[in-house]
Enzyme design. Structure first.
Site, PDB file in Angstrom:
ATOM      1  CB  CYS A   1      -0.940  -0.083   1.246  1.00  0.00           C
ATOM      2  SG  CYS A   1      -2.009  -1.339   1.099  1.00  0.00           S
TER       3      CYS A   1
ATOM      4  CG  HIS B   1      -2.968   3.160   1.626  1.00  0.00           C
ATOM      5  ND1 HIS B   1      -3.763   2.650   0.606  1.00  0.00           N
ATOM      6  CD2 HIS B   1      -3.247   2.116   2.462  1.00  0.00           C
ATOM      7  CE1 HIS B   1      -4.064   1.759   0.699  1.00  0.00           C
ATOM      8  NE2 HIS B   1      -4.116   0.994   1.943  1.00  0.00           N
TER       9      HIS B   1
ATOM     10  CG  ASN C   1      -6.781  -1.053   1.185  1.00  0.00           C
ATOM     11  OD1 ASN C   1      -6.160  -0.958   0.149  1.00  0.00           O
ATOM     12  ND2 ASN C   1      -6.409  -1.053   2.251  1.00  0.00           N
TER      13      ASN C   1
HETATM   14  N1  COA Z   1     -18.559  -9.151   8.550  1.00  0.00           N
HETATM   15  C1  COA Z   1     -18.950  -9.289   9.671  1.00  0.00           C
HETATM   16  N2  COA Z   1     -18.215  -9.516  10.905  1.00  0.00           N
HETATM   17  C2  COA Z   1     -16.948  -9.598  10.558  1.00  0.00           C
HETATM   18  C3  COA Z   1     -16.457  -9.244   9.313  1.00  0.00           C
HETATM   19  C4  COA Z   1     -17.332  -9.036   8.422  1.00  0.00           C
HETATM   20  N3  COA Z   1     -17.057  -8.763   6.924  1.00  0.00           N
HETATM   21  N4  COA Z   1     -15.118  -9.494   9.483  1.00  0.00           N
HETATM   22  C5  COA Z   1     -14.694  -9.814  10.713  1.00  0.00           C
HETATM   23  N5  COA Z   1     -15.834  -9.715  11.499  1.00  0.00           N
HETATM   24  C6  COA Z   1     -16.155 -10.487  12.743  1.00  0.00           C
HETATM   25  C7  COA Z   1     -14.900 -10.990  13.376  1.00  0.00           C
HETATM   26  O1  COA Z   1     -15.039 -12.345  13.116  1.00  0.00           O
HETATM   27  C8  COA Z   1     -15.095 -10.863  14.762  1.00  0.00           C
HETATM   28  O2  COA Z   1     -16.043 -11.673  15.250  1.00  0.00           O
HETATM   29  P1  COA Z   1     -16.013 -12.494  16.787  1.00  0.00           P
HETATM   30  O3  COA Z   1     -16.183 -11.504  17.733  1.00  0.00           O
HETATM   31  O4  COA Z   1     -17.153 -13.317  16.474  1.00  0.00           O
HETATM   32  O5  COA Z   1     -14.614 -13.208  16.756  1.00  0.00           O
HETATM   33  C9  COA Z   1     -15.892  -9.535  14.877  1.00  0.00           C
HETATM   34  O6  COA Z   1     -16.070  -9.066  13.583  1.00  0.00           O
HETATM   35  C10 COA Z   1     -14.805  -8.475  15.595  1.00  0.00           C
HETATM   36  O7  COA Z   1     -13.725  -8.449  14.809  1.00  0.00           O
HETATM   37  P2  COA Z   1     -12.418  -7.555  14.785  1.00  0.00           P
HETATM   38  O8  COA Z   1     -11.264  -8.012  14.134  1.00  0.00           O
HETATM   39  O9  COA Z   1     -12.266  -7.370  16.372  1.00  0.00           O
HETATM   40  O10 COA Z   1     -13.122  -6.463  14.444  1.00  0.00           O
HETATM   41  P3  COA Z   1     -12.588  -5.042  14.166  1.00  0.00           P
HETATM   42  O11 COA Z   1     -13.529  -3.935  14.776  1.00  0.00           O
HETATM   43  O12 COA Z   1     -11.058  -4.862  14.478  1.00  0.00           O
HETATM   44  O13 COA Z   1     -12.864  -4.789  12.561  1.00  0.00           O
HETATM   45  C11 COA Z   1     -11.379  -4.758  10.687  1.00  0.00           C
HETATM   46  C12 COA Z   1     -12.018  -5.673  11.387  1.00  0.00           C
HETATM   47  C13 COA Z   1     -10.635  -5.706   9.684  1.00  0.00           C
HETATM   48  C14 COA Z   1     -12.397  -3.811   9.779  1.00  0.00           C
HETATM   49  C15 COA Z   1     -10.285  -3.796  11.615  1.00  0.00           C
HETATM   50  O14 COA Z   1      -9.572  -4.514  12.154  1.00  0.00           O
HETATM   51  C16 COA Z   1      -9.658  -2.983  10.468  1.00  0.00           C
HETATM   52  O15 COA Z   1     -10.108  -2.127  10.101  1.00  0.00           O
HETATM   53  N6  COA Z   1      -8.348  -3.249  10.610  1.00  0.00           N
HETATM   54  C17 COA Z   1      -7.324  -2.343   9.515  1.00  0.00           C
HETATM   55  C18 COA Z   1      -7.584  -3.019   8.317  1.00  0.00           C
HETATM   56  C19 COA Z   1      -6.962  -2.250   7.233  1.00  0.00           C
HETATM   57  O16 COA Z   1      -6.933  -1.098   6.904  1.00  0.00           O
HETATM   58  N7  COA Z   1      -6.036  -2.980   6.263  1.00  0.00           N
HETATM   59  C20 COA Z   1      -5.572  -2.302   5.213  1.00  0.00           C
HETATM   60  C21 COA Z   1      -4.085  -1.990   5.607  1.00  0.00           C
HETATM   61  S1  COA Z   1      -3.515  -1.412   4.230  1.00  0.00           S
END
Ligand code: COA
Length: 333
Positions: A116, A260, A290
Site C-alpha cells: 500500500c 492511502h 482499498n
Molecule cells: N462481517 C461481519 N463480521 C466480521 C467481518 C465481516 N466482514 N469481518 C470480521 N468480522 C467479525 C470477526 O470475525 C469478529 O467476530 P467474533 O467477535 O465473533 O470473533 C468481529 O467481527 C470483530 O472482529 P475484529 O477483528 O475485532 O473487528 P474490528 O473491529 O477490528 O474490525 C477490521 C475488523 C478488519 C475492519 C479492522 O480490524 C480494521 O479495519 N483493520 C485495519 C484493516 C486495514 O485497514 N487494512 C488495510 C491496511 S493497508
C-alpha cells in the site's frame, strides 16, 4: 550557479474496472452485512476485474489518460516503474508486460512490491532518476488485482470486504520552478511481515504450491486487522510530521492530505490526531475500497477532477501497509 531540479507530476490517469461490487454481494458467500462493512470500513462499493484481467491490463486505460494529460506519447517515456503487490506473474514483472502491450520503446521497466506504500516508493525512485538527470520523463504505474487473492468464505470475511481492484498512472518530469516533490520519507518494519501477507506460492516452500497448500488457504491474503489498525494510526501521523518537519512546514500548511485509502476509521483517527479539518483530508474509499498501491493515485486523480488542488498548494501523500511499510511524500502542486 547550478539550477535546482525537482520532479513534478505532469499527467495523471486512473481506471476503475466497470464491475461494481456492492456490499450485499458478499452476503451470498459469508456471514456479513452492508451495515457491518460500512461501519467498520466506510466502504459502500468497490470494483472487481473481469475474469482473466491482470494489473498490466487494467493499467492500460490509466496510462493512456496520463499520457494524454501530459501531452506525451509512449516514445517520450524514458523509464517505467510498475508498483503492484499482485503482479500478473511471478516472472517477468508487470512492467515488461505493459512495455509490450502499449508498444513502448525498449526502455527499462522496474517492478516494485511495496504494497500500500508502493506509490510513495515509486515516486521516490522516479524523483531520484529525474534529479540526477538520468531520465527526463518517468512513468509511474500503480495497479492491483486483489479480488483473485480473496477468500470468499467466512475465514476471509475480514479481508474480502476491504480489498479491491484498480489502476492509476502518473508521469513525472523535471521542473525548475520549485514545483513538484519536496521530499519523500520511507520506512519498513519486517518484524510485522506476517500480519498482512500472502504466504504461498512461495519460493521458500518446496513444492511452491500443491493441493495441501490450497486446502489450507495459504494462497489467500491474510490480515491481522487489529494489529494493522494499531500500527497504521501511529505511523501515518508520525511519517506526515517527519515530512513536514523536514520541509519546515506546519500542519496548517497542508492544503490537502491524501492518505492511502485503507479504512475510513484509520483516516478519521489520523485526521483527529493531526487536528486537520474535513476539507484537508481526501477520501473516496466508499466508492473503491482499498486498492492497495493504486489507492493514493486514484484519489489524487479524483481530487484534481473535483478541483480540490490549486497551483502552489501543499499536497501530502501518506501510505501504510504490508511489510509493514509506510512513507510520505510532500509536493508543491
Ligand atoms: N462481517 C461481519 N463480521 C466480521 C467481518 C465481516 N466482514 N469481518 C470480521 N468480522 C467479525 C470477526 O470475525 C469478529 O467476530 P467474533 O467477535 O465473533 O470473533 C468481529 O467481527 C470483530 O472482529 P475484529 O477483528 O475485532 O473487528 P474490528 O473491529 O477490528 O474490525 C477490521 C475488523 C478488519 C475492519 C479492522 O480490524 C480494521 O479495519 N483493520 C485495519 C484493516 C486495514 O485497514 N487494512 C488495510 C491496511 S493497508
Amino acid at each position: 550557479m547550478s539550477e535546482k531540479i525537482s520532479s513534478h507530476i505532469i499527467g495523471l490517469g486512473y481506471y476503475a474496472p466497470e464491475n461494481i461490487i456492492d456490499n450485499s454481494y458478499f452476503s451470498q458467500f459469508m456471514d456479513t452485512s452492508d451495515q457491518w462493512i460500512q461501519e467498520r470500513t466506510g466502504i459502500q462499493e468497490r470494483r472487481f476485474v473481469n475474469k482473466g484481467q491482470g494489473p498490466s491490463d487494467i493499467a492500460i486505460p490509466a496510462v493512456k489518460i496520463a499520457l494524454k494529460n501530459a501531452n506525451l506519447s509512449v516514445n517520450d517515456i524514458d523509464f517505467i516503474i510498475f508498483s503492484t503487490s499482485t503482479p500478473d506473474y511471478y516472472i517477468p514483472g508487470s512492467g515488461c508486460l505493459i512495455q509490450e502491450k502499449m508498444n513502448f520503446p525498449n526502455i527499462g521497466a522496474l517492478d516494485i512490491r511495496c504494497a500500500c506504500t508502493g506509490f510513495i516508493y515509486a515516486l521516490s525512485i522516479a524523483d531520484q532518476y529525474i534529479k540526477t538527470k538520468t531520465y527526463k520523463n518517468v512513468l509511474v504505474i500503480s495497479s492491483e488485482v486483489q479480488s483473485t487473492s480473496m477468500d470468499l468464505s467466512n475465514n476471509g470475511r475480514d479481508t474480502a470486504v476491504i480489498f479491491a481492484d484498480g489502476a492509476a498512472a502518473a508521469i513525472l518530469t523535471a521542473n525548475f520552478d520549485g514545483e513538484g516533490i519536496l521530499s519523500t520519507h520511507l520506512h519498513t518494519q519486517g518484524k510485522y511481515a506476517k500480519e498482512l501477507w500472502v504466504e504461498s506460492p512461495s519460493s521458500a516452500m518446496s513444492p511452491k504450491l500443491d493441493k495441501n497448500i490450497i486446502k489450507s488457504g495459504k494462497h489467500f491474503l491474510k490480515m491481522n486487522g487489529r494489529e494493522v489498525f494499531k500500527h497504521a494510526v501511529k505511523r501515518f501521523p508520525e511519517v506526515i510530521l517527519e515530512a513536514l518537519n523536514h520541509n519546515k512546514l506546519n500542519i496548517k500548511d497542508i492544503d490537502l492530505l491524501i492518505p492511502h485509502q485503507a479504512n475510513i476509521r484509520i483516516s478519521k483517527m489520523v485526521q483527529k490526531k493531526l487536528e486537520l479539518n474535513d476539507n484537508q483530508v481526501f477520501s473516496n474509499i466508499h466508492k473503491y475500497g482499498n486498492t492497495t498501491s493504486a489507492s493514493i493515485p486514484i484519489a489524487l486523480c479524483e481530487a484534481i477532477n473535483q478541483k480540490q488542488l490549486s497551483k502552489g498548494d501543499i499536497l501530502v501523500l501518506a501510505g501504510f501497509g504490508s511489510g509493514f511499510s509506510w512513507g510520505s511524500a510532500i509536493l508543491k502542486w
